[in-house]
Motif scaffolding. Sequence first.
Motif: not given
Length: 395
Positions: A89-91, A112-113, A175-177
Motif C-alpha cells: 500500500q502507498v502511504v 512510499d510503499v 520509489v521507496e519500498l
Amino acid sequence: MARPDLRQPGALRQLLISQGVPADADDEELLRASGAARHKLHITVLSAREASGQPLRPEQQAELAAYRARVEQYRMAWEIVSKQAPGAQVVKGWAIGDHYPRGWLRSAGDVDVVCPAGELWQAARALVDDGWEVEAFTLCPGGTGAALNVSDWCHVLIEVRKPSDSEYIDEPYGVELRTADVATSIRVRAKRLDGPALPPAVASVLALAAERWERPFRTRDLYDLAILTGQLDRTGLDELAGALTATMLWPQFRELSRLLRRSGLALGPDQPGSAAAAWRARMTRFGQAIAQWSNPLLVAGFLVNSTVDNDLGALADRLAHAFQRRIGAWRLLRLGLPLFAVPLPATAAVAGQAPAGLTLERIDPHLIAHTPIGSFLLVAGSCPDAWLAEVSASR
C-alpha cells in the motif's frame, strides 16, 4: 471565528499566515513563500488557484502539467509494484492527495510503499527491469536475532530512482519500498505492526507523525492532517490509537495535532487519553535511550552510522573503518544498528541463479547480501574501496 472551508484557496492562505507568512502578503508573495522547504505548498496553492478559475501564466500552467505528468509516472510505477505485491500500500503521496479538493495537487517528491516481506523483492525486481535504478538499500533491525535468516527480525528499505524528465522539476523520481510501517530514524528500531494492513488514512497519519524523527513538521503536514481527519471514522480513530501506541509516536502525533489546532484550520482527530499515552511513550523512549547510550559499542556504532550521509573528515572515516573492521558487520547488525548496502561487481555476486529473496553470507569481518536485484556489501558507515576489492577477491 468560523473555521475556513478546507476546500477553498482561502484555507491555504490562512494556514500559511499561521505559519509565519505576512498577513498582508499579496497573491504573488504568498505563492513565492509557499515554495519554501518549511511549507512545501507551492504546487497546491498554484493548482488551487487554477481550480478556482484564476488565470495563470503560461509557465505556471506548464509547471502544473509537469507535476500532473509526474503523478501519472508514479501511478504507472505503482501498477508494476501492485502486480508483484498485491499486499502493498502507498502511504502519504496520493493516498492523501486523492482526498484533496478536485483539481488540487499535492507535491510528489517520491512515493512510499509498505510491502509484505514476502512480496518486496519481486516488486523491486520488476521496477529494476522497468529501468529504475537502485539508489539505496538498507537493512534495519526490528528486533534481536542470531539467525542469518534476518527476514524474521530485520526490515528492508529499498529506494529506486529515475532521472527527472521535466525542465520544471529537477528532483529525480523516487520509489521507496519497505517492509516496515515506520522506519525513519537510525536510533529507533523499525516497526511492522501486527495484523492486517492499516486503513490508508490511518497509515498516512502514522507516517506523517513519524516524519518528526527526521525533520520539523512542515505546513503541508498540517493541511494533510486536516484532510485525513475527515477520512477517519470511530473505527479508524481506534486503529490509529493502537498504531500510535505500538510505535510510541503519540508525542509526535500530539505535536502535529497541536500545530493544526493553533493554525485555526481544523481541530484534528479527537483522541481522548492522548496526553497520558504520550507521557508513557516518552518514558519508554527515555529508558531505551539510557540503555543505548550506556552501551559503548552502540554509541560508537551511532557515530559510525553518521559517516554515511555526512562528511565528518578523514579522521572520522578512519575511526569508523577501524571500528567496523574490528567489530564486524554481523555483530553491529545484531546490536541493533542499520546496515547500508554498497553494490558489488557482478563477479562478486552469488553463483548461479539469483536468489528469490534476501540471503546473507559472512566473510568476516564483512557481510554480503545476495538479492534478486544484485549483491551488496553491507556496512554500518562509510565504505573504503579496499573492502570491495577484498570481497571480490574472496569470491
